[in-house]
Scaffold this motif. Structure first.
Motif: not given
Length: 757
Positions: A659-669
């Motif tokens: 992804s463009d950067t690190l994400m929270t679970e389920n890619e919410e943020r």
């Protein structure tokens, strides 16, 4: 090339167990007499077998004998004595008794310390066969019925005491029903007080006056009187027979002496010279004879030394004395003793009689010359085909010859192409030359060698023999004649060690030789290739009389073509190359079976390009401060590239985040920050694109590193470290912005290694 790998480190703890007996400490301050230290003795000890299953320490009081380890393992040597006034005995266990109705061979290495008259070495050791009723408790006794040491060597009758005993009494104090081979290290000659002129004609051992008076009045042994010049010596006899001892008189003194049979000696340093000595004893049951041979092998090389050996055969041995009850067996072992003069006495066993009787011999055959057996100093013509056989035979024993390893020392000027091991039960196995190092090769036999006791057994045919055969040819690069020295190979099993010596021979040039050489880029003799690449080599065949009838041979499935002038091209398809290294050999022969005087060899190494990356990375917990910051991983994260080839044209390593950067679970943020790769300016051999020292990882692949024309700085000879350098920041770095929001963020990186080819 995409690669993910989980590396698991396993630590295996090995606990060493000492199966020996405690070594009795000798008195302090004695090492300055010139005796060798145990460390130095063991360092030079030859290889033997673990004897703990076959021998037991004698049960006499204060036995100084013990089993010790050498560089070849536990329980390899028996340490009989290591100080003054000691007696050590070791005997075969009941199950390891030596049968007298079969031919037997015992071989061992013996150490007698440094000595001679100057350091006062004494007294020596004895090889003893016995049927004494005391069994493992047997030893010589003094007048008080205590174990006797000193000149008795723990086996001969003792003549000490207040009154000189007669021959019957002396014999009764010896080990009964026995035969002994003594290794007497104590020099008996003394020149003092003009006593030499007083001695009667023919009396050859000289004592000082005080010693003679003291000895003969008090009745001490004078067993060495009969030895010329009183030299240390090897001799044999029957300790328990009264005819072995004689009471003699000199002037007013009486003294006891001993009959010696088969005396071997050669000056004061004959035994105690600080070196290991090889001894072989051969029992022939039909002739009732025992042949003992001393110094028949070199302790450093293991080669036979017929020029320095001394030997004697005792004929018609008295079995009524040795085995009066007709058991057909004898217990055997070693005794050793010291007095005021002392030495370290050690024995390493190669063959235990009755246990395993094995032999080995080496035979070289010139198969081109009508299968002629090549004898000592015979000549072989260069280019002739040869066959080298090592024949191993199991004669007898109550155990199979187990886990045999062949350590073969191949003769020079012979080039071998293949080998096979053939067992007498008809089974075979390849004798691989892949582990050939120079002229040495090691291989383990898949089968034990044995002979069934029950000849009617329904079990498979016995593996009583094994023949290790190697095929090759004689080579002679750049010479008219080469003298090939003798070679000795060793065959080591758990319960027996034996050797085979191939005598020296000569290789001579032929009148019209066929010769080979690499040409062009192939003269290097080796290359590194990438996967899927065929190999092409060039060479030339030469012969003065022309090339008619000459054929080329290659050991692998390759295409080879030769023109009229002898130039040849060899093409090796990539699918014929081995996984890592391929050894190519080219030879030539004519219609008469004459081979080229040399064999061309070429090493082809396939290039290995491999990526190694740790599967997990964590930055741990971080407390936000409202300011931007840089966070390094918790613990080391390793990424490296292994390249066994040259750096040109090299490789390229890229990395991309999912992804463009690190994400929270389920890619919410998404994390307000960037995951980057850091390559310090000081890092050599790994170049970042552009001038920046860090690179932003995103969905798009970013070039992390490339190899250069110059060899990069490496972690190991072929490994370039990409991440994980402890000398500074090298690897992944998290750039955190001031507006970052708390949460647990994660991502996945794909590392891609590309071969520039």
């Amino acid at each position: 090339m995409l690669l993910k790998r989980v590396l698991l480190g396993i630590i295996l703890g090995l606990v060493g167990i000492n199966f020996g007996w405690e070594i009795k400490a000798r008195a302090q301050g004695l090492s300055d007499q010139g005796h060798a230290s145990l460390d130095k003795i063991v360092e030079k000890a030859p290889q033997g077998i673990d004897i703990s299953s076959y021998f037991e320490i004698g049960s006499i009081p204060e036995n100084s004998a013990s089993l010790i380890k050498t560089n070849y393992g536990e329980n390899q040597a028996v340490y009989l004595t290591n100080g003054p006034d000691q007696l050590g005995t070791i005997w075969t266990k009941n199950g390891a008794a030596m049968p007298l109705d079969k031919d037997q061979t015992a071989s061992m290495w013996m150490f007698f310390d440094k000595g001679g008259y100057s350091t006062g070495s004494g007294d020596g050791m004895a090889f003893v066969m016995q049927n004494d009723s005391r069994g493992s408790n047997a030893s010589a006794l003094d007048e008080n019925h205590s174990p006797a040491a000193g000149e008795t060597l723990g086996v001969w009758g003792d003549a000490t005491g207040k009154v000189l005993p007669d021959a019957d009494t002396i014999a009764g104090r010896a080990i009964q029903n026995s035969w002994a081979l003594e290794f007497d290290t104590y020099p008996n000659q003394v020149w003092k007080n003009g006593l030499a002129e007083k001695l009667k004609a023919g009396q050859q051992s000289l004592f000082d006056e005080g010693s003679v008076g003291d000895t003969l009045n008090r009745g001490k042994n004078n067993f060495g009187v009969a030895i010329a010049k009183g030299y240390p010596h090897i001799a044999s006899g029957y300790p328990g027979m009264s005819t072995t001892y004689q009471i003699k008189q000199f002037d007013k003194w009486k003294y006891a002496t001993m009959k010696h049979e088969g005396v071997l000696n050669e000056g004061n340093a004959f035994l105690a010279n600080g070196e290991w000595h090889h001894v072989t004893l051969a029992w022939k049951h039909a002739e009732k004879s025992m042949t003992y041979t001393f110094n028949d092998k070199d302790p450093q090389t293991g080669k036979d030394t017929p020029e320095s050996q001394k030997t004697y055969t005792v004929k018609n041995m008295d079995l009524q004395e040795l085995d009066p009850k007709g058991t057909g067996k004898v217990r055997w072992g070693f005794t050793g003793s010291t007095g005021k003069s002392w030495e370290s006495n050690l024995v390493v066993f190669e063959k235990v009689p009755g246990l395993v009787d094995v032999n080995a011999k080496a035979v070289l055959t010139d198969t081109t010359d009508n299968n002629r057996v090549v004898k000592t100093d015979d000549s072989i013509k260069a280019g002739h085909q040869v066959k080298l056989d090592y024949d191993l035979s199991y004669a007898s024993g109550w155990e199979p010859w187990r886990k045999v390893e062949a350590n073969i020392d191949l003769p020079k000027n012979l080039s071998f192409t293949n080998g096979v091991i053939t067992y007498s039960n008809g089974q075979t196995e390849d004798l691989s030359l892949n582990d050939l190092k120079g002229q040495d090769i090691k291989t383990k036999l898949a089968q034990n060698l044995y002979k069934s006791i029950n000849e009617n057994s329904k079990t498979p045919k016995d593996s009583q023999h094994a023949t290790l055969s190697l095929n090759g040819q004689a080579v002679l690069p750049g010479k008219e004649v080469a003298s090939v020295p003798a070679t000795t190979s060793k065959f080591i099993g758990e319960n027996a060690v034996t050797t085979a010596t191939l005598n020296g021979f000569k290789v001579k040039s032929v009148d019209d030789p066929i010769s080979l050489q690499w040409t062009g880029d192939s003269v290097t003799g080796n290359m590194v290739v990438s996967d899927g690449k065929d190999v092409t080599l060039t060479g030339k065949v030469s012969r003065l009389s022309g090339l008619d009838g000459i054929k080329l041979h290659v050991n692998l499935d390759a295409k080879i073509q030769m023109d009229e002038e002898g130039n040849f091209t060899l093409k090796m398809p990539s699918d014929q190359l081995q996984a890592k290294t391929t050894q190519l050999k080219v030879s030539a022969s004519d219609a008469n079976g004459i081979n080229s005087t040399n064999v061309l060899e070429y090493t082809i190494t396939q290039r290995l390009l491999e990526l190694s990356a740790d599967p997990d990375l964590t930055f741990g917990q971080y407390a936000l401060t409202g300011r931007s910051d840089k966070i390094y991983p918790k613990g080391t994260f390793n990424v490296s590239v292994v390249d066994t080839g040259e750096s040109r044209p090299g490789w390229q390593l890229t990395a991309s985040l999912n992804s463009d950067t690190l994400m929270t679970e389920n890619e919410e943020r998404a994390l307000d920050g960037k995951l980057t790769y850091v390559a310090p300016a000081t890092q050599q051999g790994v170049v970042a694109s552009g001038l920046e020292q860090w690179k932003d990882l995103s969905r798009q692949s970013i070039v992390i590193a490339t190899s250069q024309e110059t060899k990069p700085e490496t972690k190991t000879p072929n490994e370039t470290l990409i991440a994980g350098d402890s000398d500074g920041p090298r690897g992944l770095l998290l750039h955190l912005n001031s507006s970052a929001i708390p949460g647990q963020y994660s991502g996945q990186i794909t590392w891609e290694l590309k071969n520039a080819l």
